[in-house]
Design a protein around this motif. Structure first.
Motif, PDB file in Angstrom:
ATOM      1  N   ARG A 174      24.244  33.056  38.516  1.00  0.00           N
ATOM      2  CA  ARG A 174      25.675  33.350  38.439  1.00  0.00           C
ATOM      3  C   ARG A 174      25.959  34.748  37.886  1.00  0.00           C
ATOM      4  O   ARG A 174      27.098  35.225  37.946  1.00  0.00           O
ATOM      5  CB  ARG A 174      26.413  32.284  37.624  1.00  0.00           C
ATOM      6  CG  ARG A 174      26.355  30.913  38.286  1.00  0.00           C
ATOM      7  CD  ARG A 174      27.273  29.912  37.615  1.00  0.00           C
ATOM      8  NE  ARG A 174      28.667  30.142  37.961  1.00  0.00           N
ATOM      9  CZ  ARG A 174      29.270  29.642  39.022  1.00  0.00           C
ATOM     10  NH1 ARG A 174      28.594  28.902  39.884  1.00  0.00           N
ATOM     11  NH2 ARG A 174      30.549  29.875  39.251  1.00  0.00           N
ATOM     12  N   LEU A 175      24.923  35.418  37.379  1.00  0.00           N
ATOM     13  CA  LEU A 175      25.101  36.808  36.945  1.00  0.00           C
ATOM     14  C   LEU A 175      25.517  37.699  38.120  1.00  0.00           C
ATOM     15  O   LEU A 175      26.099  38.757  37.930  1.00  0.00           O
ATOM     16  CB  LEU A 175      23.813  37.348  36.313  1.00  0.00           C
ATOM     17  CG  LEU A 175      23.914  38.758  35.703  1.00  0.00           C
ATOM     18  CD1 LEU A 175      24.762  38.739  34.446  1.00  0.00           C
ATOM     19  CD2 LEU A 175      22.537  39.330  35.424  1.00  0.00           C
ATOM     20  N   LYS A 176      25.243  37.233  39.337  1.00  0.00           N
ATOM     21  CA  LYS A 176      25.598  38.033  40.524  1.00  0.00           C
ATOM     22  C   LYS A 176      27.092  38.339  40.554  1.00  0.00           C
ATOM     23  O   LYS A 176      27.515  39.382  41.056  1.00  0.00           O
ATOM     24  CB  LYS A 176      25.175  37.322  41.807  1.00  0.00           C
ATOM     25  CG  LYS A 176      25.953  36.038  42.105  1.00  0.00           C
ATOM     26  CD  LYS A 176      25.403  35.308  43.328  1.00  0.00           C
ATOM     27  CE  LYS A 176      26.159  34.002  43.586  1.00  0.00           C
ATOM     28  NZ  LYS A 176      25.565  33.233  44.680  1.00  0.00           N
ATOM     29  N   TYR A 177      27.912  37.453  40.005  1.00  0.00           N
ATOM     30  CA  TYR A 177      29.369  37.694  40.013  1.00  0.00           C
ATOM     31  C   TYR A 177      29.746  38.858  39.101  1.00  0.00           C
ATOM     32  O   TYR A 177      30.697  39.591  39.380  1.00  0.00           O
ATOM     33  CB  TYR A 177      30.119  36.425  39.603  1.00  0.00           C
ATOM     34  CG  TYR A 177      29.835  35.257  40.509  1.00  0.00           C
ATOM     35  CD1 TYR A 177      30.159  35.314  41.869  1.00  0.00           C
ATOM     36  CD2 TYR A 177      29.235  34.099  40.032  1.00  0.00           C
ATOM     37  CE1 TYR A 177      29.884  34.248  42.722  1.00  0.00           C
ATOM     38  CE2 TYR A 177      28.965  33.025  40.874  1.00  0.00           C
ATOM     39  CZ  TYR A 177      29.286  33.114  42.211  1.00  0.00           C
ATOM     40  OH  TYR A 177      29.010  32.060  43.056  1.00  0.00           O
ATOM     41  N   GLU A 180      28.657  42.053  40.876  1.00  0.00           N
ATOM     42  CA  GLU A 180      29.611  42.392  41.948  1.00  0.00           C
ATOM     43  C   GLU A 180      30.992  42.766  41.394  1.00  0.00           C
ATOM     44  O   GLU A 180      31.979  42.803  42.133  1.00  0.00           O
ATOM     45  CB  GLU A 180      29.741  41.200  42.908  1.00  0.00           C
ATOM     46  CG  GLU A 180      28.477  40.911  43.695  1.00  0.00           C
ATOM     47  CD  GLU A 180      28.507  39.528  44.361  1.00  0.00           C
ATOM     48  OE1 GLU A 180      29.490  38.777  44.158  1.00  0.00           O
ATOM     49  OE2 GLU A 180      27.536  39.211  45.061  1.00  0.00           O
ATOM     50  N   ASN A 181      31.051  43.017  40.090  1.00  0.00           N
ATOM     51  CA  ASN A 181      32.310  43.454  39.445  1.00  0.00           C
ATOM     52  C   ASN A 181      33.455  42.465  39.640  1.00  0.00           C
ATOM     53  O   ASN A 181      34.610  42.846  39.835  1.00  0.00           O
ATOM     54  CB  ASN A 181      32.728  44.839  39.966  1.00  0.00           C
ATOM     55  CG  ASN A 181      31.791  45.935  39.489  1.00  0.00           C
ATOM     56  OD1 ASN A 181      31.371  45.937  38.333  1.00  0.00           O
ATOM     57  ND2 ASN A 181      31.447  46.849  40.379  1.00  0.00           N
ATOM     58  N   TYR A 182      33.126  41.177  39.549  1.00  0.00           N
ATOM     59  CA  TYR A 182      34.127  40.096  39.626  1.00  0.00           C
ATOM     60  C   TYR A 182      34.939  40.125  40.925  1.00  0.00           C
ATOM     61  O   TYR A 182      36.071  39.645  40.971  1.00  0.00           O
ATOM     62  CB  TYR A 182      35.057  40.145  38.416  1.00  0.00           C
ATOM     63  CG  TYR A 182      34.574  39.305  37.228  1.00  0.00           C
ATOM     64  CD1 TYR A 182      33.259  38.868  37.141  1.00  0.00           C
ATOM     65  CD2 TYR A 182      35.447  38.944  36.209  1.00  0.00           C
ATOM     66  CE1 TYR A 182      32.828  38.118  36.062  1.00  0.00           C
ATOM     67  CE2 TYR A 182      35.027  38.175  35.125  1.00  0.00           C
ATOM     68  CZ  TYR A 182      33.716  37.771  35.052  1.00  0.00           C
ATOM     69  OH  TYR A 182      33.290  37.007  33.987  1.00  0.00           O
ATOM     70  N   LYS A 183      34.348  40.647  41.982  1.00  0.00           N
ATOM     71  CA  LYS A 183      35.046  40.713  43.275  1.00  0.00           C
ATOM     72  C   LYS A 183      35.424  39.312  43.772  1.00  0.00           C
ATOM     73  O   LYS A 183      36.543  39.077  44.241  1.00  0.00           O
ATOM     74  CB  LYS A 183      34.144  41.415  44.300  1.00  0.00           C
ATOM     75  CG  LYS A 183      34.772  41.619  45.670  1.00  0.00           C
ATOM     76  CD  LYS A 183      33.854  42.468  46.550  1.00  0.00           C
ATOM     77  CE  LYS A 183      34.461  42.713  47.922  1.00  0.00           C
ATOM     78  NZ  LYS A 183      34.404  41.505  48.783  1.00  0.00           N
ATOM     79  N   GLU A 184      34.489  38.374  43.639  1.00  0.00           N
ATOM     80  CA  GLU A 184      34.750  37.024  44.131  1.00  0.00           C
ATOM     81  C   GLU A 184      35.822  36.315  43.293  1.00  0.00           C
ATOM     82  O   GLU A 184      36.644  35.565  43.823  1.00  0.00           O
ATOM     83  CB  GLU A 184      33.453  36.202  44.141  1.00  0.00           C
ATOM     84  CG  GLU A 184      33.559  34.979  45.013  1.00  0.00           C
ATOM     85  CD  GLU A 184      32.204  34.452  45.486  1.00  0.00           C
ATOM     86  OE1 GLU A 184      32.108  33.235  45.659  1.00  0.00           O
ATOM     87  OE2 GLU A 184      31.269  35.260  45.680  1.00  0.00           O
ATOM     88  N   ILE A 185      35.807  36.578  41.991  1.00  0.00           N
ATOM     89  CA  ILE A 185      36.825  35.995  41.116  1.00  0.00           C
ATOM     90  C   ILE A 185      38.196  36.572  41.468  1.00  0.00           C
ATOM     91  O   ILE A 185      39.195  35.853  41.528  1.00  0.00           O
ATOM     92  CB  ILE A 185      36.466  36.238  39.632  1.00  0.00           C
ATOM     93  CG1 ILE A 185      35.243  35.380  39.262  1.00  0.00           C
ATOM     94  CG2 ILE A 185      37.638  35.939  38.711  1.00  0.00           C
ATOM     95  CD1 ILE A 185      34.667  35.639  37.908  1.00  0.00           C
ATOM     96  N   PHE A 186      38.251  37.869  41.718  1.00  0.00           N
ATOM     97  CA  PHE A 186      39.503  38.520  42.131  1.00  0.00           C
ATOM     98  C   PHE A 186      40.029  37.893  43.419  1.00  0.00           C
ATOM     99  O   PHE A 186      41.221  37.565  43.531  1.00  0.00           O
ATOM    100  CB  PHE A 186      39.255  40.017  42.324  1.00  0.00           C
ATOM    101  CG  PHE A 186      40.420  40.754  42.927  1.00  0.00           C
ATOM    102  CD1 PHE A 186      41.574  40.999  42.201  1.00  0.00           C
ATOM    103  CD2 PHE A 186      40.365  41.200  44.247  1.00  0.00           C
ATOM    104  CE1 PHE A 186      42.655  41.672  42.765  1.00  0.00           C
ATOM    105  CE2 PHE A 186      41.425  41.873  44.818  1.00  0.00           C
ATOM    106  CZ  PHE A 186      42.576  42.110  44.073  1.00  0.00           C
TER     107      PHE A 186
END
Length: 271
Positions: A174-177, A180-186
């Motif tokens: 989950r460190l991948k998020y 990726e600079n929280y792109k998926e969370i955004f």
């Protein structure tokens, strides 16, 4: 359900001792956004995945009531055992099942925790608990830290990064998020009115002991420690020794500048 990585009392104690609060630049970024959206002054702020309360304390200065929540009983106990303002309280609960009524929260935050959550369920909760016009601020610091001390900043950062890279080999996927600079969370945030800032830089006051302690508090290090305790402990001991020798000092309490980059996702629920 959220991924649980900070459950043990020992890990929680290290986390409480060495994790740092949101830096000044990150604080001002969030506060400026909340002022722009007229989300402050406000009654209730909720800090989700609060750990031992580093970010929650900052909110206490700006809201009438602040509640920190975390899935880890050990982390919440550390938070409760740490002196704080009387308007701050803590609850044990998952990020995906917040014990707040619909449209009851003015501002919801999460500092360096959201990458552990089930995004889809968490975002439904964000949408449910926020008042119309309420705001969310979800941030993390990234893994590309650097150190500054006199004329040996470059060497010091190299020593730190060598150790940090060895630790990060034990990272949860989950460190991948974060990478990726929280792109998926955004993208998962369900509000059209939102933005993501990826270049917030903060200088965190630290000591050599604090830098090594921060690495010890990281979840990949705790995994490393369980898998190979001797190698893990030796790595931190040798890194501290190299840092002190490079700086030409003997005290672990010697101050250094610890520079971090924050990513922050900000959003406002429609009225």
């Amino acid at each position: 359900m959220a991924t649980q990585m900070f459950e043990g009392r020992g890990h929680a104690a290290v986390y409480q001792k060495y994790r740092f609060a949101p830096g000044e630049e990150l604080q001002q970024t969030i506060l400026s956004y909340l002022r722009e959206k007229k989300a402050i002054p406000a009654e209730l702020a909720v800090d989700v995945g609060c750990g031992s309360g580093q970010g929650t304390h900052f909110l206490g200065e700006h809201f009438k009531k602040v509640v920190g929540t975390d899935i880890s009983e050990a982390q919440i106990q550390e938070a409760k055992d740490t002196p704080c303002m009387p308007n701050i309280s803590y609850l044990v609960c998952p990020a995906e099942e917040l014990p707040f009524q619909d449209a009851s929260v003015d501002v919801l935050t999460s500092f360096t925790a959201a990458h552990w959550f089930d995004f889809e369920k968490f975002m439904k909760e964000v949408e449910r608990v926020l008042k119309p016009g309420g705001c969310v601020a979800i941030s993390t610091y990234t893994v590309d830290m650097s150190l500054r001390y006199g004329d040996c900043s470059e060497k010091l950062t190299k020593i730190f990064r060598e150790c940090w890279d060895a630790i990060l080999k034990y990272s949860h996927n989950r460190l991948k998020y974060v990478l990726e600079n929280y792109k998926e969370i955004f993208e998962a945030l369900p509000f059209p009115d939102k933005k993501r800032i990826t270049d917030i830089y903060d200088q965190i006051p630290m000591t050599v002991e604090g830098v090594v302690g921060y690495m010890e508090s990281a979840s990949p290090y705790q995994t490393f420690l369980k898998n190979d305790p001797k190698t893990a402990r030796t790595l931190l001991q040798e890194t501290e020794k190299r840092m002190l020798e490079t700086m030409g000092v003997s005290s672990r309490e010697t101050p250094v500048e610890f520079w971090v980059r924050h990513v922050c996702v900000l959003g406002c629920k429609g009225r």
